[in-house]
Motif scaffolding. Structure first.
Motif, PDB file in Angstrom:
ATOM      1  N   ARG A 152       2.887   2.287  -1.802  1.00  0.00           N
ATOM      2  CA  ARG A 152       3.219   2.506  -0.199  1.00  0.00           C
ATOM      3  C   ARG A 152       2.395   3.846   0.208  1.00  0.00           C
ATOM      4  O   ARG A 152       1.809   3.897   1.065  1.00  0.00           O
ATOM      5  N   ILE A 153       2.602   4.940  -0.975  1.00  0.00           N
ATOM      6  CA  ILE A 153       1.944   5.988  -0.386  1.00  0.00           C
ATOM      7  C   ILE A 153       0.540   6.042  -0.557  1.00  0.00           C
ATOM      8  O   ILE A 153      -0.366   6.820   0.401  1.00  0.00           O
ATOM      9  N   VAL A 154      -0.196   5.402  -1.520  1.00  0.00           N
ATOM     10  CA  VAL A 154      -1.650   5.026  -1.421  1.00  0.00           C
ATOM     11  C   VAL A 154      -1.977   4.370  -0.369  1.00  0.00           C
ATOM     12  O   VAL A 154      -2.986   4.648   0.048  1.00  0.00           O
ATOM     13  N   ALA A 155      -1.116   3.557   0.060  1.00  0.00           N
ATOM     14  CA  ALA A 155      -1.472   2.551   1.426  1.00  0.00           C
ATOM     15  C   ALA A 155      -1.413   3.684   2.700  1.00  0.00           C
ATOM     16  O   ALA A 155      -2.418   3.441   3.373  1.00  0.00           O
ATOM     17  N   VAL A 156      -0.576   4.629   2.446  1.00  0.00           N
ATOM     18  CA  VAL A 156      -0.719   5.722   3.705  1.00  0.00           C
ATOM     19  C   VAL A 156      -1.736   6.474   3.630  1.00  0.00           C
ATOM     20  O   VAL A 156      -2.816   6.777   4.488  1.00  0.00           O
ATOM     21  N   ALA A 157      -2.311   6.971   2.337  1.00  0.00           N
ATOM     22  CA  ALA A 157      -3.544   7.743   2.037  1.00  0.00           C
ATOM     23  C   ALA A 157      -4.856   7.011   2.384  1.00  0.00           C
ATOM     24  O   ALA A 157      -5.446   7.546   3.082  1.00  0.00           O
ATOM     25  N   ILE A 163      -8.769   6.593   9.423  1.00  0.00           N
ATOM     26  CA  ILE A 163      -8.575   7.351  10.464  1.00  0.00           C
ATOM     27  C   ILE A 163      -9.637   8.430  10.454  1.00  0.00           C
ATOM     28  O   ILE A 163     -10.363   8.428  11.393  1.00  0.00           O
ATOM     29  N   ALA A 164      -9.722   9.243   9.209  1.00  0.00           N
ATOM     30  CA  ALA A 164     -10.669   9.977   9.235  1.00  0.00           C
ATOM     31  C   ALA A 164     -12.027   9.709   9.276  1.00  0.00           C
ATOM     32  O   ALA A 164     -13.060  10.384   9.798  1.00  0.00           O
ATOM     33  N   ALA A 165     -12.180   8.469   9.013  1.00  0.00           N
ATOM     34  CA  ALA A 165     -13.766   7.957   9.095  1.00  0.00           C
ATOM     35  C   ALA A 165     -14.009   7.399  10.250  1.00  0.00           C
ATOM     36  O   ALA A 165     -15.182   6.741  10.576  1.00  0.00           O
ATOM     37  N   GLY A 166     -12.943   7.302  11.116  1.00  0.00           N
ATOM     38  CA  GLY A 166     -13.247   7.008  12.640  1.00  0.00           C
ATOM     39  C   GLY A 166     -12.566   5.501  13.102  1.00  0.00           C
ATOM     40  O   GLY A 166     -12.597   5.232  14.270  1.00  0.00           O
ATOM     41  N   ALA A 173       1.915   2.163   9.431  1.00  0.00           N
ATOM     42  CA  ALA A 173       3.242   1.543   9.358  1.00  0.00           C
ATOM     43  C   ALA A 173       3.007   0.269   8.952  1.00  0.00           C
ATOM     44  O   ALA A 173       3.774  -0.602   8.261  1.00  0.00           O
ATOM     45  N   GLU A 174       1.841  -0.433   9.463  1.00  0.00           N
ATOM     46  CA  GLU A 174       1.799  -1.872   8.758  1.00  0.00           C
ATOM     47  C   GLU A 174       1.510  -1.738   7.418  1.00  0.00           C
ATOM     48  O   GLU A 174       1.891  -2.701   6.751  1.00  0.00           O
ATOM     49  N   ALA A 175       0.698  -0.875   7.036  1.00  0.00           N
ATOM     50  CA  ALA A 175       0.261  -0.842   5.565  1.00  0.00           C
ATOM     51  C   ALA A 175       1.370  -0.646   4.735  1.00  0.00           C
ATOM     52  O   ALA A 175       1.309  -1.333   3.393  1.00  0.00           O
TER      53      ALA A 175
END
Length: 414
Positions: A152-157, A163-166, A173-175
């Motif tokens: 789950r933490i890897v999914a957030v990362a 997001i950083a890539a655009g 939350a879905e991840a």
């Protein structure tokens, strides 16, 4: 070691320590209970043997009178009129029991303490096997739980990187899925941040497009009017500033088109080395540059690529003009396969630009001169449309290095 391994190891160590303490406590309590039982049994036997000796004068249960091996501590307790038991230490521990009989002698008996009860051996074996089995089961459970949390933490990362890539539409939350724990709170906070960032960027894009469109007509009129001014130094200054303002508006319009996502590459087959040479030649003529101010080098055989030549020329022009304006000539352009490197001999790009890429209206270090920071931003926008990679760094010999790597397969991204 990753988070999954660290969490699993922590769970395993804590559970193993808890099981070890529990096993030691159980075994210690069992030893204490065994000792109490043995003392009680020995006391009952010596009491029965003393009663029997007082009645009949015959020793039973292997009891002896005034045994010379009687421990001194036990002898002293009996001489004080007590019926007592005493366990000697290991190895070969013995349980003694003694009492004073009616004729004034000490009646005692002894038994082997370590071999009187096999239940402790069975208990030790059960505790060892049970402890090992429990630790193994807990290790499996801890790995599963840690793996679930780690995923789950890897999914957030991963969502944060998107997001950083655009990709501002990515949802953390879905991840991570449903839940009400700290990871879900982190994902919700990340989505809130992305939503706020998306709103700010959209407002910035609308502002850039609106300003550029609103300025285009008056700037065009200003440029036309400036051309009608009579010759003279003041007129030249006005025309020069009008041209600068017009270029700024054109750059803003170009950036607005990138932001809208409607730009598409017009692909054609191009011999990269020859095209770069001709593009540099045209730029020399347009900018009235000295022949040695921009030098083209080819370090590999000619490569034909499928790309948009207009955008390649625009990228090269912006990189060269940026190097001449903020760095020092000569500008060395090296073509090797699908890679084009542009190097100036100035102070180099600022660390912030190298780490984060070009940003509009940010020109970098003061020693590299002033500007709007739009040239490199536009170059990066054209590279993105081409599906190429444009990176910025420091040249090995000093100066700014911009490297354009064209994609190996025909294609473009908008």
């Amino acid at each position: 070691m990753g988070l999954r391994g660290k969490l699993g190891l922590i769970f395993l160590l804590v559970s193993s320590l808890a099981i070890l303490v529990l096993c030691v406590a159980v075994y210690t309590q069992a030893q204490s209970s065994r000792l109490d039982r043995t003392r009680s049994f020995a006391d009952e036997r010596i009491q029965f043997a003393a009663d029997s000796y007082d009645r009949s004068g015959v020793t039973v249960f292997g009891s002896r009178l005034d045994d010379p091996d009687l421990p001194p501590q036990l002898r002293e307790a009996v001489l004080q009129g007590k019926r007592a038991t005493f366990k000697t230490g290991s190895p070969n521990a013995k349980m003694w029991a003694a009492v004073m009989v009616e004729d004034g002698q000490i009646l005692s008996m002894v038994q082997d303490y370590e071999t009187t009860d096999d239940s402790m051996k069975a208990l030790r074996q059960a505790l060892v096997l049970g402890g090992i089995g429990t630790v193994g089961l807990l290790a499996l459970v801890s790995v599963i739980l840690a793996g679930s949390l780690s995923r789950r933490i890897v999914a957030v990362a991963g969502t944060a990187r998107r997001i950083a890539a655009g990709d501002l539409d990515a949802s953390a939350a879905e991840a991570v899925g449903k839940g009400k724990d700290e990871v879900q709170s982190l994902a919700t906070a990340l989505d809130t941040m992305a939503s706020s960032l998306r709103g700010q960027l959209e407002a910035e894009r609308r502002f850039t497009a609106d300003v550029a469109h609103d300025l285009r007509t008056p700037v065009t009129g200003l440029t036309t009017a400036a051309e009608l001014l009579p010759p003279g130094r003041p007129s030249e200054l006005v025309r020069d500033r009008a041209k600068v303002l017009r270029r700024l508006v054109e750059d803003l319009l170009e950036i607005a088109r990138f932001d809208s996502g409607v730009e598409q590459a017009d692909l054609e087959l191009v011999g990269l080395g020859a095209f770069v040479g001709s593009a540099v030649g045209r730029l020399r003529m347009q900018q009235a540059l000295a022949p040695d101010s921009v030098v083209v080098h080819r370090t590999a055989p000619e490569v034909t690529v499928s790309t948009d030549s207009r955008r390649i020329e625009r990228i090269l022009a912006n990189l060269i003009v940026n190097g001449l304006r903020h760095g020092k000539p000569p500008i060395d352009i090296t073509v090797s396969g699908r890679t084009v490197e542009v190097v100036d001999h100035g102070n180099g790009y600022p660390e912030e630009l190298i780490a984060e890429g070009p940003r509009r209206f940010r020109s970098g270090m003061a020693e590299r001169g002033v500007g709007h920071g739009l040239g490199l931003t536009i170059a990066a926008g054209h590279a993105k449309v081409l599906g190429a990679e444009l990176t910025f760094g420091q040249a090995p010999g000093g100066g700014a290095l911009a490297r354009l790597v064209l994609p190996p397969e025909p294609g473009a991204r908008s």
